[in-house]
Structure formats: structure tokens, C-alpha cells
Write a protein that holds these residues in place. Structure first.
Motif, mmCIF file in Angstrom:
data_model
loop_
_atom_site.group_PDB
_atom_site.id
_atom_site.type_symbol
_atom_site.label_atom_id
_atom_site.label_comp_id
_atom_site.label_asym_id
_atom_site.label_seq_id
_atom_site.Cartn_x
_atom_site.Cartn_y
_atom_site.Cartn_z
ATOM 1 N N CYS A 80 -94.527 -95.112 -86.177
ATOM 2 C CA CYS A 80 -95.291 -94.115 -85.602
ATOM 3 C C CYS A 80 -95.370 -92.864 -86.449
ATOM 4 N N GLN A 81 -96.222 -91.809 -85.886
ATOM 5 C CA GLN A 81 -96.289 -90.523 -86.461
ATOM 6 C C GLN A 81 -95.627 -89.616 -85.633
ATOM 7 N N ALA A 82 -94.687 -88.730 -86.142
ATOM 8 C CA ALA A 82 -94.082 -87.629 -85.374
ATOM 9 C C ALA A 82 -94.605 -86.152 -86.119
ATOM 10 N N ASN A 83 -95.064 -85.485 -85.274
ATOM 11 C CA ASN A 83 -95.605 -84.149 -85.399
ATOM 12 C C ASN A 83 -94.530 -82.935 -85.058
ATOM 13 N N ILE A 84 -93.793 -82.286 -85.949
ATOM 14 C CA ILE A 84 -92.556 -81.493 -85.527
ATOM 15 C C ILE A 84 -93.202 -80.214 -85.913
ATOM 16 N N GLN A 85 -93.095 -79.002 -85.149
ATOM 17 C CA GLN A 85 -93.617 -77.901 -85.364
ATOM 18 C C GLN A 85 -94.898 -77.637 -86.186
ATOM 19 N N GLY A 86 -95.725 -78.615 -86.174
ATOM 20 C CA GLY A 86 -97.039 -78.850 -86.880
ATOM 21 C C GLY A 86 -96.813 -79.626 -88.008
ATOM 22 N N LYS A 88 -96.280 -83.175 -90.232
ATOM 23 C CA LYS A 88 -96.188 -84.561 -89.881
ATOM 24 C C LYS A 88 -95.303 -85.429 -90.739
ATOM 25 N N HIS A 89 -94.746 -86.498 -89.879
ATOM 26 C CA HIS A 89 -93.786 -87.507 -90.498
ATOM 27 C C HIS A 89 -94.000 -88.764 -90.041
ATOM 28 N N LYS A 90 -94.364 -89.824 -91.108
ATOM 29 C CA LYS A 90 -94.708 -91.015 -90.706
ATOM 30 C C LYS A 90 -93.075 -91.890 -90.632
ATOM 31 N N LEU A 91 -92.974 -92.651 -89.618
ATOM 32 C CA LEU A 91 -91.700 -93.208 -89.306
ATOM 33 C C LEU A 91 -91.743 -94.467 -89.119
ATOM 34 N N GLU A 92 -91.081 -95.297 -89.765
ATOM 35 C CA GLU A 92 -90.509 -96.594 -89.599
ATOM 36 C C GLU A 92 -89.213 -96.899 -88.844
ATOM 37 N N SER A 93 -89.161 -98.136 -88.410
ATOM 38 C CA SER A 93 -87.982 -98.641 -87.955
ATOM 39 C C SER A 93 -86.522 -98.531 -88.829
ATOM 40 N N GLY A 94 -85.633 -98.114 -88.130
ATOM 41 C CA GLY A 94 -84.530 -97.424 -88.669
ATOM 42 C C GLY A 94 -84.506 -95.910 -89.104
ATOM 43 N N GLU A 95 -85.768 -95.181 -88.916
ATOM 44 C CA GLU A 95 -85.608 -93.850 -89.031
ATOM 45 C C GLU A 95 -85.205 -93.133 -87.941
ATOM 46 N N TYR A 96 -84.872 -91.854 -88.092
ATOM 47 C CA TYR A 96 -84.306 -90.850 -86.923
ATOM 48 C C TYR A 96 -84.910 -89.584 -87.237
#
Ligand code: UGY
Ligand code: MN
Length: 248
Positions: A80-86, A88-96
Motif C-alpha cells: 500500500c501507500q502511506a502518506n506521512i505528514q504529506g 508518500k511512501h510505497k510499502l511492501e510486506s515486511g516494511e514498517y
């Protein structure tokens, strides 16, 4: 696993709880949409933190602010994608992602079935120094597993910096079949745990429980605890503990 009517391995005790997927019931939690949210551990059980399992459907999302809480979000499966404080980070399994208090977050664009494991807790600032902890994005594959107390067959990955500013630790423990915790631990820290792989026997207080991937355990402070991995494949679990603050 028995299909017998009225049977469950779930046990909710004063000092620990074992919960299994067959008993999970979804909750509606503000901010999370098109997602099945299971509250696995919370204050209602006696815990001082919360452990959530989020499974996204198509176009699912979760948005809000951490407020007074801090979050540790681990991608169990999917992407999924995470938008943190504006940003963007693309995240895959195992990421945190570690999110300190007062951070805006938006998890979106999940692959169907993407699963997040989230530990949430009220952040306890250090008395002498205000927290300057940044948010952190990491991947478990970049964190080496170190032998636990010298045992090559029981390896610990420490996912967050081991620094006094942090009042939460999240680790992944992997055991070869037959490997054990070296002694029955009893400590001030509380644990929230999700079995990721394999199976074994968990000693909780003075009870022994067979456990397998998908099971959830809460251990209160001072709950005696011990684990042996059993079966033909390694067993691993991810777990939370509170650290680095003086007891009351
Ligand atoms: O970090 C810990 O306290 C860990 N050794 N406990 C556990 O695995 N139950
Ligand atoms: Mn422990």
C-alpha cells in the motif's frame, strides 16, 4: 484444529490472554474505511496498549492523526501507500513505519488483502528531555537477526532504535524447531504478540498453550513466560514491549 461446536483455544485471564483467529470479531474504528479491523488487544483486557489487525478490501484506507498516541505499523502482507505528514511512501510486506505522537497519516491504495499489524500506545516523554524521535520507515529484511543470549537457533531482530527516547520496542523472534527461550522470564514489561510462522508451546503464567501462526497473546507485566518452537519449520513472532521508562 478441532471443529467441535463450542470449542475454542481462546483464554482470557487476568495476567494473560490467548486469542485465535476463529474467535475474531471486526470493529468499526474511526478513520478506517473498506477495511476489516480486529482489535486483538486493548485496555478492556487489562493491557496498557492496543494491538490491531487491519485487512484492506478494494480501495480501503485509514486516515487520521496519531494525537497523543504513537503507532508502530507493520505490513504483514500485500502492499500500500502511506502518506506521512504529506510525504508518500510505497510499502511492501515486511516494511514498517513508526509514527510519533502528533503525526498525520493516510494509508491508501492497498492491494486487496493487504494486512497491517498496528501497536498503539500513549507516548511517555522522558522527564529531562523532550522527545525528538522522528518517524521511521524500515524493512525487516534489513534488520539482522542476532543470536538471543548466545543461542544461534533463537534470533532476535530489533526493529526500532535501542535509544532512551523510545518508550516502545518491537522485535521479531525466530526459533529453529526445538529452540526455546532460555529461561522462564518474568519482567516489568508488557507484551503484545502475533505468531507469524510455525508453531510451538507458550508457557503463560502457570499454563501451557499450543500456539500457531495467526494466534495473538497478551502478557501483563510480570506474567511468567516461556516458549519452545515445535514442528518441522521455524517459528517466529512479532511482539511489542514498553521500555526505557522508570516504574511508578
Ligand atoms: O524481549 C522479551 O522480553 C522476550 N524475550 N520475551 C518473549 O519473547 N516472551
Ligand atoms: Mn519477555
Amino acid at each position: 484444529m478441532s471443529d467441535l461446536f463450542g470449542f475454542t483455544r481462546d483464554v482470557i485471564q487476568e495476567r494473560y490472554a490467548l486469542r485465535t483467529p476463529s474467535g475474531f470479531v471486526p470493529s468499526n474504528i474511526p478513520g478506517w474505511r473498506d477495511a476489516t479491523v480486529i482489535v486483538q488487544i486493548s485496555e478492556g483486557m487489562g493491557a496498557r496498549f492496543c494491538q490491531l489487525l487491519v485487512t484492506f478490501q478494494e480501495d480501503g484506507e485509514g486516515a487520521g492523526s496519531t494525537g497523543l498516541l504513537e503507532f508502530f505499523v507493520y505490513l504483514l502482507a500485500g502492499a500500500c501507500q502511506a502518506n506521512i505528514q504529506g510525504k508518500k511512501h510505497k510499502l511492501e510486506s515486511g516494511e514498517y513505519i513508526y509514527l510519533p505522537p502528533g503525526h498525520d497519516f493516510h494509508f491508501e491504495r492497498p492491494a486487496v488483502g493487504t494486512q497491517l499489524l498496528i501497536f498503539q500506545k500513549r507516548f511517555e516523554p522522558m522527564v529531562v528531555k523532550a522527545s525528538s524521535t522522528p518517524y521511521i520507515v524500515g524493512h525487516e529484511k534489513n534488520v539482522p537477526g542476532k543470536p538471543f543470549l548466545g543461542n544461534e537457533d533463537a534470533r532476535l531482530q530489533v526493529l526500532l532504535p535501542d535509544k532512551p527516547e523510545f518508550d516502545m520496542a518491537v522485535n521479531i523472534f525466530t526459533y529453529q524447531p526445538g529452540a526455546t527461550l532460555p529461561f522462564v522470564e518474568s519482567h516489568i514489561m508488557e507484551h503484545g504478540l502475533l505468531m507469524l510462522k510455525g508453531q510451538g508451546i507458550y508457557r503463560l503464567d502457570s499454563d501451557w498453550h499450543p500456539v500457531q501462526a495467526g494466534d495473538v497473546i497478551w502478557m501483563a507485566p510480570y506474567c511468567p513466560q516461556w516458549f519452545v518452537a515445535m514442528g518441522k519449520t521455524p517459528a517466529s513472532y512479532i511482539y511489542y514491549k514498553d521500555v526505557n521508562r522508570a516504574p511508578l
